[in-house]
Design an enzyme around this catalytic site. Structure first.
Site, PDB file in Angstrom:
ATOM      1  N   GLU A  77       0.789  -1.261  -0.098  1.00 44.27           N
ATOM      2  CA  GLU A  77       0.117   0.071   0.041  1.00 44.27           C
ATOM      3  C   GLU A  77       0.696   1.057  -0.012  1.00 44.27           C
ATOM      4  O   GLU A  77       0.649   2.063   0.874  1.00 44.27           O
ATOM      5  CB  GLU A  77      -0.955  -0.182   1.263  1.00 44.27           C
ATOM      6  CG  GLU A  77      -2.019  -1.076   1.114  1.00 44.27           C
ATOM      7  CD  GLU A  77      -3.060  -1.275   2.116  1.00 44.27           C
ATOM      8  OE1 GLU A  77      -2.998  -0.413   3.034  1.00 44.27           O
ATOM      9  OE2 GLU A  77      -3.898  -1.934   2.052  1.00 44.27           O
ATOM     10  N   GLU A 110      -6.576  -7.856  -1.879  1.00 45.77           N
ATOM     11  CA  GLU A 110      -6.891  -7.617  -0.578  1.00 45.77           C
ATOM     12  C   GLU A 110      -8.284  -7.035  -0.562  1.00 45.77           C
ATOM     13  O   GLU A 110      -8.303  -6.056  -1.328  1.00 45.77           O
ATOM     14  CB  GLU A 110      -5.987  -6.503   0.239  1.00 45.77           C
ATOM     15  CG  GLU A 110      -4.789  -7.123   0.818  1.00 45.77           C
ATOM     16  CD  GLU A 110      -4.253  -5.993   1.812  1.00 45.77           C
ATOM     17  OE1 GLU A 110      -5.010  -5.296   2.517  1.00 45.77           O
ATOM     18  OE2 GLU A 110      -2.759  -5.942   2.035  1.00 45.77           O
TER      19      GLU A 110
END
Ligand SMILES: *[C@@H]1O[C@H](CO)[C@@H](O)[C@H](O)[C@H]1NC(C)=O
Ligand SMILES: *[C@@H]1O[C@H](CO)[C@@H](O)[C@H](O)[C@H]1NC(C)=O
Ligand SMILES: *[C@@H]1O[C@H](CO)[C@@H](O)[C@H](O)[C@H]1NC(C)=O
Ligand SMILES: *[C@@H]1O[C@H](CO)[C@@H](O)[C@H](O)[C@H]1NC(C)=O
Ligand SMILES: *[C@@H]1O[C@H](CO)[C@@H](O)[C@H](O)[C@H]1NC(C)=O
Length: 446
Positions: free
Chosen positions: A256, A374
């Protein structure tokens, strides 16, 4: 008719009645009271104690044996071999993954904790067995833990001032060797993330703080030559150790990555091109070392559409999904989906389906695989929300997905649960099993 009656003693497979469980339906497991007979052409396969499923034919990649379930019904057990063969490297072909030039379905779960908690090999095996039993082919995990004070848990790099030391020992890379071996023993391949935007397990802020001084801008991680050299040194050591390892499916540059941190300082000069340039540089660096493994970013897949009313489509977070797909040394695109964390808690299901659809459009334009690596909701009904997203994945032909996150009950209790963990026997665990089977049928990989 008499002939059929006689055959019924030998095989039930060719006889269908109204009571038969349809393809992919449940046909056994603890607490299950329905029919245990599958529709013609299917075999009832025990996936775990809680769930047996009617699957077309019989699985060829597994070892079958006959056993008796708790309900006293004799069924075919498919146990994942503890010595499953994992060989060859996963490649891409257009929007698809391949293995030995045949379709490879990328589906599975995240298990960030498997290499970080000092689990012993038996616990690692239990964790991977639980994931493999859903039909998973891949697991995403962390290949880093930056510490300034080693505290006994597994860590991969420790920092003394500005000097990093890679930990090759039993609670360092040797531990990760065990993770890879346990994954392979269950027929699973790993996507390995090499640092973190978040400060969990060290990550980017440790490099920046140790090398440039406490409180230095988070985004200097992407631009400062001293930091980049240190990160590349870690990446080179880690990647080189596993150059010929088929148990690694892909390297991911960071979990991320974003320009901004809510708590850490920022330079004010980071834009989408800052992270794109960094991703191009690091991915080319990995490719220069390792020609076997795929490389991706590990980002949330945000779009760069300034003025768009939706926060994750505005480009303000530092990610331009389409631009990053253009980078030749990145083999596939990744995105994450957390509607509740992004101000979309009112209708997470439909927001998520649109987000998946928009990434599938980018997938087609780039002709590279794209995975939802995810995703999660906690407030909304998980099972129904995920079922809707899985149906969108199938209808848009999105390449694959990895749920956040796997859960297992290990020797010292359950693995970490952040509200998203899926333990064996739960509704979503069952749903994931059906989804993996459906993706394999779609891909012709089962
Ligand atoms: C850290 O580095 C300093 C200065 O080089 C050294 O004196 C110290 O012993 C080191 N600490 C550890 C734990 O290695
Ligand atoms: C990186 O940061 C160090 C320490 O602040 C500084 O000396 C150096 O000039 C920076 N390098 C670049 C390329 O910005
Ligand atoms: C990125 O990292 C910073 C600093 O650790 C943190 O404040 C921010 O919330 C992180 N964002 C994401 C999406 O990881
Ligand atoms: C990606 O590359 C294509 C083809 O070169 C180009 O048309 C497109 O504008 C690029 N997209 C981005 C966002 O850079
Ligand atoms: C979960 O969703 C699937 C797919 O819609 C459905 O078949 C199943 O019954 C659901 N499970 C529960 C417990 O609601």
């Amino acid at each position: 008719m008499n002939l059929l009656y006689g055959l019924a003693f030998i095989s039930l497979i060719s006889i269908s009645t109204a009571q038969d469980v349809p393809e992919y339906g449940q046909c056994g497991g603890i607490g299950y009271t329905g029919s245990t007979t599958c529709a013609a052409g299917n075999t009832c396969v025990v996936l775990n104690d809680y769930y047996s499923q009617c699957l077309p034919g019989a699985s060829s990649s597994s070892i079958s044996s006959t056993s008796t379930t708790s309900s006293g019904t004799t069924t075919t057990t498919t146990s994942t071999s503890p010595t499953a063969t994992v060989s060859g490297f996963v490649k891409t072909s257009g929007m698809h993954f391949t293995l030995d030039d045949k379709p490879f379905t990328l589906v599975g779960a995240n298990a960030y904790w498997v290499g970080l908690m000092n689990y012993d090999i038996a616990d690692m095996n239990t964790a991977f067995a639980d994931i493999a039993a859903t039909g998973a082919t891949a697991v995403r995990t962390l290949g880093f833990n930056e510490v300034t004070t080693p505290d006994g848990v597994a860590y991969y790099q420790s920092w003394n001032g500005s000097t990093p030391t890679i930990n090759f020992g039993a609670n360092g890379l040797e531990n990760f060797d065990n993770v890879v071996a346990a994954a392979k023993a269950h027929g699973l391949r790993l996507l390995v993330t090499l640092t973190n935007n978040w400060s969990d397990y060290g990550g980017m802020d440790v490099y920046v703080n140790q090398l440039l001084g406490q409180g230095s801008p988070h985004d200097y991680f992407y631009t400062n030559a001293t930091v980049i050299a240190a990160y590349k040194n870690y990446v080179k050591t880690f990647v080189t150790r596993y150059l010929n390892e088929p148990g690694i499916l892909a390297w991911e540059l960071a979990n991320e990555p974003r320009c901004l941190g809510s708590t850490s300082a920022t330079s004010g000069t980071c834009t989408v091109s800052t992270i794109s340039n960094w991703a191009a540089d690091i991915s080319a660096f990995i490719k220069s070392i390792d020609t076997n493994h795929l490389v991706a970013i590990g980002d949330e897949g945000f779009f760069n559409d300034p003025g768009n009313p939706i926060y994750v489509y505005q480009g303000s977070l530092g990610i331009d999904f389409n631009a990053n797909l253009n980078i030749s040394t990145l083999d596939f695109g990744t995105f994450h989906l957390y509607p509740e964390s992004w101000g979309e808690a009112d209708s997470p299901g439909s927001f998520g389906s649109q987000y998946i659809t928009d990434h599938a459009t980018a997938m087609i334009a780039s002709n590279k695989p794209v995975i939802m690596e995810e995703f999660g909701v906690t407030i909304a009904n998980q099972n129904d929300t995920y079922a809707g997203w899985y149906s969108t994945i199938l209808s848009t032909d999105l390449t694959g997905d990895l749920i956040w996150q796997a859960g297992s009950d290990l020797t010292n209790g359950p693995t970490p649960n952040d509200g998203y963990a899926i333990y064996p026997g739960s509704d979503v665990y069952v749903l994931d099993t059906q989804h993996a089977a459906a993706l394999k049928v779609r891909d012709g990989s089962s």
